[in-house]
Design a protein around this motif. Structure first.
Motif, PDB file in Angstrom:
ATOM      1  N   ALA A 157       0.716  -0.930  -0.011  1.00 27.78           N
ATOM      2  CA  ALA A 157       0.220  -0.379   0.005  1.00 27.78           C
ATOM      3  C   ALA A 157       0.565   1.202   0.081  1.00 27.78           C
ATOM      4  N   GLY A 158       0.406   1.974  -0.767  1.00 21.96           N
ATOM      5  CA  GLY A 158       1.243   3.634  -0.486  1.00 21.96           C
ATOM      6  C   GLY A 158       2.444   3.442  -1.949  1.00 21.96           C
ATOM      7  N   GLY A 159       2.284   2.747  -2.129  1.00 21.77           N
ATOM      8  CA  GLY A 159       3.078   3.052  -3.811  1.00 21.77           C
ATOM      9  C   GLY A 159       4.246   2.510  -2.556  1.00 21.77           C
ATOM     10  N   HIS A 160       4.851   2.132  -1.906  1.00 19.05           N
ATOM     11  CA  HIS A 160       5.964   0.817  -1.319  1.00 19.05           C
ATOM     12  C   HIS A 160       6.210  -0.165  -2.425  1.00 19.05           C
ATOM     13  N   PHE A 161       6.788  -0.183  -2.289  1.00 20.11           N
ATOM     14  CA  PHE A 161       7.297  -2.654  -2.519  1.00 20.11           C
ATOM     15  C   PHE A 161       8.116  -2.881  -1.109  1.00 20.11           C
ATOM     16  N   LEU A 162       8.566  -4.574  -1.230  1.00 23.61           N
ATOM     17  CA  LEU A 162       9.046  -4.739  -0.503  1.00 23.61           C
ATOM     18  C   LEU A 162      10.107  -6.672  -1.673  1.00 23.61           C
ATOM     19  N   GLU A 184      25.750  -3.674  -0.203  1.00 24.75           N
ATOM     20  CA  GLU A 184      24.686  -4.352  -1.664  1.00 24.75           C
ATOM     21  C   GLU A 184      23.173  -3.089  -1.468  1.00 24.75           C
ATOM     22  N   HIS A 185      23.473  -2.692   0.146  1.00 25.63           N
ATOM     23  CA  HIS A 185      22.402  -1.315   0.480  1.00 25.63           C
ATOM     24  C   HIS A 185      22.557  -0.384  -0.467  1.00 25.63           C
ATOM     25  N   ASP A 186      23.774   0.140  -0.738  1.00 29.20           N
ATOM     26  CA  ASP A 186      23.972   0.967  -1.018  1.00 29.20           C
ATOM     27  C   ASP A 186      23.797   0.948  -2.815  1.00 29.20           C
ATOM     28  N   ILE A 187      24.638   0.073  -2.935  1.00 31.35           N
ATOM     29  CA  ILE A 187      23.780  -0.253  -4.948  1.00 31.35           C
ATOM     30  C   ILE A 187      22.403  -0.166  -4.943  1.00 31.35           C
ATOM     31  N   PHE A 188      21.294  -1.352  -4.485  1.00 34.66           N
ATOM     32  CA  PHE A 188      20.169  -0.992  -4.439  1.00 34.66           C
ATOM     33  C   PHE A 188      19.165   0.366  -4.494  1.00 34.66           C
ATOM     34  N   GLN A 189      20.383   1.136  -4.064  1.00 40.10           N
ATOM     35  CA  GLN A 189      19.935   3.527  -3.221  1.00 40.10           C
ATOM     36  C   GLN A 189      20.044   3.503  -4.814  1.00 40.10           C
ATOM     37  N   ASP A 190      21.214   2.794  -5.029  1.00 37.44           N
ATOM     38  CA  ASP A 190      21.845   3.904  -6.890  1.00 37.44           C
ATOM     39  C   ASP A 190      21.152   3.523  -7.482  1.00 37.44           C
ATOM     40  N   VAL A 198      15.571   3.521   0.262  1.00 37.99           N
ATOM     41  CA  VAL A 198      15.884   2.154   0.406  1.00 37.99           C
ATOM     42  C   VAL A 198      15.906   1.258   1.865  1.00 37.99           C
ATOM     43  N   GLU A 199      15.339   0.534   2.411  1.00 36.62           N
ATOM     44  CA  GLU A 199      15.405   0.500   3.974  1.00 36.62           C
ATOM     45  C   GLU A 199      15.491  -0.994   4.092  1.00 36.62           C
ATOM     46  N   ARG A 200      16.854  -1.207   4.595  1.00 33.34           N
ATOM     47  CA  ARG A 200      16.438  -2.928   5.065  1.00 33.34           C
ATOM     48  C   ARG A 200      15.812  -3.246   7.045  1.00 33.34           C
ATOM     49  N   ARG A 201      15.054  -4.063   6.587  1.00 34.63           N
ATOM     50  CA  ARG A 201      14.116  -4.392   7.188  1.00 34.63           C
ATOM     51  C   ARG A 201      14.400  -5.787   7.777  1.00 34.63           C
ATOM     52  N   ASP A 202      15.075  -6.312   6.982  1.00 36.05           N
ATOM     53  CA  ASP A 202      15.354  -8.376   8.175  1.00 36.05           C
ATOM     54  C   ASP A 202      16.842  -8.205   7.421  1.00 36.05           C
ATOM     55  N   HIS A 203      17.296  -9.309   8.114  1.00 37.71           N
ATOM     56  CA  HIS A 203      18.825  -9.638   8.159  1.00 37.71           C
ATOM     57  C   HIS A 203      19.466 -10.328   7.759  1.00 37.71           C
ATOM     58  N   CYS A 211      17.089 -11.909   4.004  1.00 40.84           N
ATOM     59  CA  CYS A 211      17.121 -10.334   3.648  1.00 40.84           C
ATOM     60  C   CYS A 211      16.050  -9.393   3.030  1.00 40.84           C
ATOM     61  N   ALA A 212      15.464  -8.279   3.886  1.00 43.34           N
ATOM     62  CA  ALA A 212      14.118  -7.821   3.122  1.00 43.34           C
ATOM     63  C   ALA A 212      14.084  -6.211   2.968  1.00 43.34           C
ATOM     64  N   TYR A 213      13.901  -5.476   2.082  1.00 43.86           N
ATOM     65  CA  TYR A 213      14.319  -4.430   1.561  1.00 43.86           C
ATOM     66  C   TYR A 213      13.355  -3.382   1.607  1.00 43.86           C
ATOM     67  N   ARG A 214      12.459  -2.274   2.257  1.00 43.35           N
ATOM     68  CA  ARG A 214      11.299  -1.553   1.852  1.00 43.35           C
ATOM     69  C   ARG A 214      12.303  -0.683   1.391  1.00 43.35           C
ATOM     70  N   ILE A 215      11.376  -0.599   0.011  1.00 42.37           N
ATOM     71  CA  ILE A 215      11.028   0.460  -1.434  1.00 42.37           C
ATOM     72  C   ILE A 215      10.142   1.519  -1.194  1.00 42.37           C
ATOM     73  N   ARG A 216      10.217   3.087  -0.458  1.00 44.71           N
ATOM     74  CA  ARG A 216       9.394   3.882  -0.794  1.00 44.71           C
ATOM     75  C   ARG A 216       9.691   5.311  -1.144  1.00 44.71           C
ATOM     76  N   PRO A 217       9.080   5.895  -1.909  1.00 40.72           N
ATOM     77  CA  PRO A 217       8.781   7.334  -3.073  1.00 40.72           C
ATOM     78  C   PRO A 217       9.442   8.027  -1.293  1.00 40.72           C
TER      79      PRO A 217
END
Length: 222
Positions: A157-162, A184-190, A198-203, A211-217
């Motif tokens: 919801a809200g234009g977010h992705f996981l 790897e987090h920095d690469i995803f963001q870039d 890009v926010e890491r939620r699980d590791h 490992c899980a990354y929430r991606i939001r505008p």
């Protein structure tokens, strides 16, 4: 809208392997849920699970699930990790220790930076010409699955992705040196661009199942 790796319940695979894959990809499930996923009964799945339990690959736990009696769910054990190999784990960890001993943290950081630059360039080439955030996340998940991360993605919801990675083929390296995960987090963001966060939620190296990354505008509520 979502994207998943190849069907974990593909009929060509033995039932026990399909059950292990489902637990790896989806986390704890009941015997009934596992049976339904592989196209059989819960009782039949429970028989396969009993054999896996004898081999030390799965275990049961009792968990509350809403109203009613607690459910018995099946989990992978630590021993099951050998079925999902960490690429050259012992060699990788040994080489990282040797590099650190030879050149200190500076040499190790230069290695990580070189790998980060190479990976970033490769991902940029593959995402070039792919427009729209969902399409770019789908392409990134496909790349990561190809590299052994068992990746998938979901729109929320809200234009977010996981973006989810159910396996880490470089877990030994990531555990020995946190710089690999930071890179790897920095690469995803870039590669996904400055309009998203890009926010890491699980590791996995911290003990999580995935490992899980929430991606939001950028600017959107968290």
């Amino acid at each position: 809208m979502s994207s998943h790796p190849p069907d974990a319940a593909a009929p060509a695979r033995p039932a026990t392997e399909r059950l292990l894959m489902l637990l790896k990809m989806r986390g704890p499930l009941t015997a009934a849920e596992l049976g339904q996923a592989i196209g059989t009964t819960g009782e039949n799945a429970r028989q396969h699970l009993a054999r896996l339990k004898q081999d030390g690959l799965v275990e049961t736990r009792t968990e509350p699930r809403g109203v009613g009696r607690p459910a018995q769910t099946w989990h992978l054990t630590d021993a099951a990790r050998r079925h999902f190999p960490d690429t050259h784990a012992e060699l990788t960890a040994g080489l990282l220790r040797l590099l650190h001993d030879m050149g200190g943290p500076d040499l190790l950081n230069r290695l990580i930076a070189a790998r980060e630059a190479e990976t970033r360039a490769a991902y940029r080439r593959e995402l070039d010409g792919i427009h729209g955030l969902a399409a770019r996340i789908a392409a990134l998940a496909a790349i990561r699955s190809r590299e052994g991360y068992m990746a998938e993605w979901h729109a929320e919801a809200g234009g977010h992705f996981l973006l989810i990675e159910n396996h880490c083929p470089i877990c030994a390296a990531a555990t020995a040196c946190a710089g690999f995960c930071r890179a790897e987090h920095d690469i995803f963001q870039d590669v996904l661009g400055p309009t998203v966060v890009v926010e890491r939620r699980d590791h996995i190296p911290s003990g999580a199942r995935r490992c899980a990354y929430r991606i939001r505008p950028a600017g959107a509520p968290t």
